[in-house]
Design a protein around this motif. Structure first.
Motif, short mmCIF file in Angstrom:
data_model
loop_
_atom_site.label_atom_id
_atom_site.label_comp_id
_atom_site.label_asym_id
_atom_site.label_seq_id
_atom_site.Cartn_x
_atom_site.Cartn_y
_atom_site.Cartn_z
N GLN A 1 0.82 -1.22 0.00
CA GLN A 1 0.00 0.00 0.00
C GLN A 1 0.85 1.28 0.00
OE1 GLN A 1 -0.28 2.22 2.96
NE2 GLN A 1 1.50 1.09 3.72
N TYR A 2 2.18 1.11 0.05
CA TYR A 2 3.06 2.28 0.13
C TYR A 2 3.11 2.98 -1.23
CZ TYR A 2 6.96 5.24 1.49
OH TYR A 2 7.75 6.32 1.79
N PRO A 3 3.00 4.32 -1.25
CA PRO A 3 2.99 5.06 -2.53
C PRO A 3 4.40 5.32 -3.07
CG PRO A 3 2.65 6.58 -0.71
CD PRO A 3 2.71 5.20 -0.10
N PHE A 4 5.05 4.27 -3.57
CA PHE A 4 6.40 4.43 -4.12
C PHE A 4 6.35 5.32 -5.36
CE2 PHE A 4 6.91 0.34 -1.87
CZ PHE A 4 8.03 0.64 -1.11
N GLN A 5 7.36 6.18 -5.51
CA GLN A 5 7.49 7.06 -6.66
C GLN A 5 8.93 7.00 -7.18
OE1 GLN A 5 5.94 10.67 -4.55
NE2 GLN A 5 4.50 10.77 -6.28
N PRO A 6 9.32 5.90 -7.81
CA PRO A 6 10.71 5.72 -8.23
C PRO A 6 11.22 6.81 -9.17
CG PRO A 6 9.47 3.67 -8.43
CD PRO A 6 8.48 4.75 -8.17
N GLU A 7 10.29 7.47 -9.88
CA GLU A 7 10.74 8.51 -10.78
C GLU A 7 11.16 9.78 -10.03
OE1 GLU A 7 6.44 9.05 -9.95
OE2 GLU A 7 7.75 7.35 -10.47
N LYS A 8 10.73 9.90 -8.77
CA LYS A 8 11.06 11.09 -7.98
C LYS A 8 11.94 10.77 -6.77
CE LYS A 8 6.70 13.49 -9.09
NZ LYS A 8 5.49 14.12 -8.50
N GLU A 9 11.90 9.53 -6.31
CA GLU A 9 12.60 9.17 -5.08
C GLU A 9 13.43 7.90 -5.30
OE1 GLU A 9 9.30 10.82 -1.85
OE2 GLU A 9 9.33 8.68 -2.37
N ARG A 10 14.55 7.83 -4.57
CA ARG A 10 15.34 6.61 -4.56
C ARG A 10 15.22 5.99 -3.16
NH1 ARG A 10 21.59 8.93 -4.69
NH2 ARG A 10 21.37 10.43 -2.99
N TYR A 11 15.14 4.66 -3.11
CA TYR A 11 14.82 3.98 -1.85
C TYR A 11 15.97 3.08 -1.41
CZ TYR A 11 10.23 5.63 -3.20
OH TYR A 11 9.18 6.44 -3.58
N TRP A 12 16.33 3.26 -0.13
CA TRP A 12 17.37 2.45 0.48
C TRP A 12 16.74 1.63 1.60
CZ3 TRP A 12 21.73 6.67 1.35
CH2 TRP A 12 22.17 7.13 0.10
N THR A 13 16.93 0.31 1.57
CA THR A 13 16.37 -0.57 2.60
C THR A 13 17.46 -0.87 3.63
OG1 THR A 13 14.92 -1.58 0.95
CG2 THR A 13 15.21 -2.76 3.02
N HIS A 14 17.29 -0.33 4.82
CA HIS A 14 18.30 -0.47 5.88
C HIS A 14 18.13 -1.85 6.53
CE1 HIS A 14 20.24 1.24 9.79
NE2 HIS A 14 21.15 0.76 8.97
#
Length: 537
Positions: A98-111
């Motif tokens: 349900q998370y609103p990922f926006q790969p075109e605007k944000e980069r995601y790091w999984t800690h």
């Protein structure tokens, strides 16, 4: 416009702990995320379980002190047991979906430095499957812990295509497995190589039954054992390889051999017997010629394969055995099912992965590397190296790849032939005279009593062609056509005949289409494959 950096990570209930002033002197992985001068974390999604909300609030406040521009979102997760893999993965999966990922605007790091080991594994899996469209972030403490030193961090991209070294190791591991299944023989038949490639993948990924069909001597038993040894080398089986030819099982001994019996179950049952299915526990059971099993044994085997349980003869208590079944047959079990000789439900169960091993006559290009392999093996067994002289080698291979070589016993015939040559070779050299004698022996072997040998079988060209066309044939064309027809009738398919006829020139062509070449040759005389191969004259 550069992308914003978003970190997703679990609260470290031990590593991130501390509320007094001393907490600033220790390394806290989550707080250290915002302490690196070369990195700006725009948002932190801090996951935690409700009993640790107070600590989560402290971390949120401390990050605000260190990095006011970092937004910290506290995400409370409801899970009764943070060490239950199924529950943890389910909760995280639901949140990620349900998370609103926006790969075109944000980069995601999984800690993945904090949280329980179960949580770390789940976060890894969610990132590896791209449900979290980012990379892994791993942080490490400094050698001397203090407020000014945040330690180090590393980003791990799970796109293995970017890691040539890893990709090469995976490729090499697969090549080694394929080479192992083929006993180190550099086979050249494209269909056979593709077959082995799929068998390699199935052998290492599946515990379901496998059915190997093919003529006697095609290598079913050998391949089954190699599959077992490959699985054992990868620690996928712990038990033994157990093999039995079902054609040797008759009467009470059939059920007793396979499923065991209790003392006194039948006349002669003087002691208990475990049976081969129990012997194969945690290993592989190879039932060669499975089509020879009786109906009762087929029913018992079906239950054993499906439920891993069965009743030994004379027992009222079931026993269990967890084995993988590999079945072999030289019969078409579909016909046996249609005629009621083989159970349809058992056939459906063992036919999930079904492979037909081609006979040696269908793989003429593989005869040469197999001959070399057999000579090398003979040298290892006898301590005496043996080689062909040039003339003998050319003569033997020409015959072995021709339509006159039936190889009805397949690799058993070839192995016996090379063994005879190696044994009789004086001075370690196989001569042309030895080859001529061996060819005569093979022709005699394949000649059925009361019938003509393959090389002398007559072809009535006049019966194939219209009378006018037959009368216009030159002697050369007539003899050539007779030879071609003879090869066609000794072959199973148009492609098989083409491979035999064009065995040498095919290697010099950019595009290989043996069937098309042969079809065009026959059309010159107004003939089709069906007319030539099936004509009984």
């Amino acid at each position: 416009m550069s992308k914003r950096t978003v970190v997703i990570g679990f609260l470290g209930t031990q590593l991130d702990s501390g509320r007094g002033a001393g907490r600033w002197e220790k390394w806290r992985p989550t707080v250290s995320l915002v302490q690196h001068e070369d990195t700006v974390v725009d948002r932190l999604e801090l996951l935690y379980t409700r009993p640790h909300e107070a600590l989560a609030l402290v971390i949120q406040q401390d990050i605000a002190t260190m990095s006011p521009d970092t937004e910290v979102r506290l995400v409370a997760l409801d899970m009764a047991d943070p060490w239950d893999f199924g529950e943890v993965y389910g909760v995280l999966y639901d949140w990620v979906k349900q998370y609103p990922f926006q790969p075109e605007k944000e980069r995601y790091w999984t800690h993945i430095t904090t949280g329980t080991h179960v949580a770390q594994i789940c976060m890894f899996l969610l990132t590896e499957t791209r449900l979290i469209p980012g990379v892994l972030l791993q942080t490490s403490p400094p050698k001397r812990q203090n407020r000014e030193n945040p330690g180090s961090y590393a980003l791990i991209d799970l796109d293995l295509s970017r890691y040539d070294g890893l990709a090469q190791r995976f490729d090499q591991a697969q090549r080694d497995a394929l080479d192992f299944l083929k006993s180190g023989i550099a086979t050249r038949n494209a269909h056979f190589n593709a077959l082995i490639e799929e068998i390699e993948r199935v052998a290492l990924r599946s515990k379901a039954p496998i059915l190997l069909t093919g003529p006697t001597g095609a290598g079913k038993s050998h391949l089954a054992r190699r599959m077992y040894e490959l699985k054992k080398s990868r620690h996928q089986v712990q038990g033994d390889f157990v093999e039995v030819n079902c054609a040797t099982l008759r009467g009470d001994s059939a059920a007793s051999t396979l499923f065991g019996h209790k003392k006194g179950a039948f006349t002669g049952a003087a002691t208990d017997r475990a049976g081969l299915l129990r012997t194969a526990h945690q290993g592989v059971l190879f039932l060669d010629e499975i089509g020879e099993l009786g109906q009762d044994e087929q029913a018992m085997l079906l239950k054993a394969v499906e439920e891993k349980r069965f009743l030994p003869m004379g027992s009222d208590r079931e026993v269990s055995s967890d084995f993988q079944l590999i079945a072999g047959t030289n019969r078409d079990l579909r016909i046996d099912v249609a005629q009621g000789r083989f159970r349809e439900d058992l056939f459906a169960r063992v036919n999930l992965w079904s492979y037909t091993l081609p006979g040696l006559a269908l793989r003429p290009e593989d005869i040469e590397p197999n001959v070399e392999h057999l000579l090398t093996r003979a040298a290892a067994e006898t301590g005496r190296a043996v080689r062909f002289n040039a003339e003998a080698r050319a003569r033997y291979l020409q015959f072995a790849r021709s339509g006159d070589a039936l190889w009805s016993g397949n690799f058993r015939d070839l192995s016996a032939s090379v063994t005879r040559l190696a044994t009789l070779a004086d001075g370690g050299r196989i001569s042309a005279s030895l080859v001529d004698a061996e060819i005569q022996r093979l022709q005699w072997l394949w000649q059925r009593a009361g019938t003509a040998s393959p090389s002398s079988a007559g072809v009535d060209v006049d019966a194939l062609l219209p009378a006018e066309a037959a009368s216009r044939l030159d002697l050369f064309d007539r003899m050539q056509l007779e030879s071609v027809v003879r090869v066609c009738r000794a072959s199973q398919t148009l492609s098989d005949a083409g491979r035999k006829l064009f065995g040498h020139t095919r290697t010099q062509r950019t595009v290989i289409n043996d069937a098309d070449r042969l079809r065009k040759y026959l059309l010159k005389f107004g003939l089709s494959w069906d007319a030539v191969a099936r004509h009984t004259g």
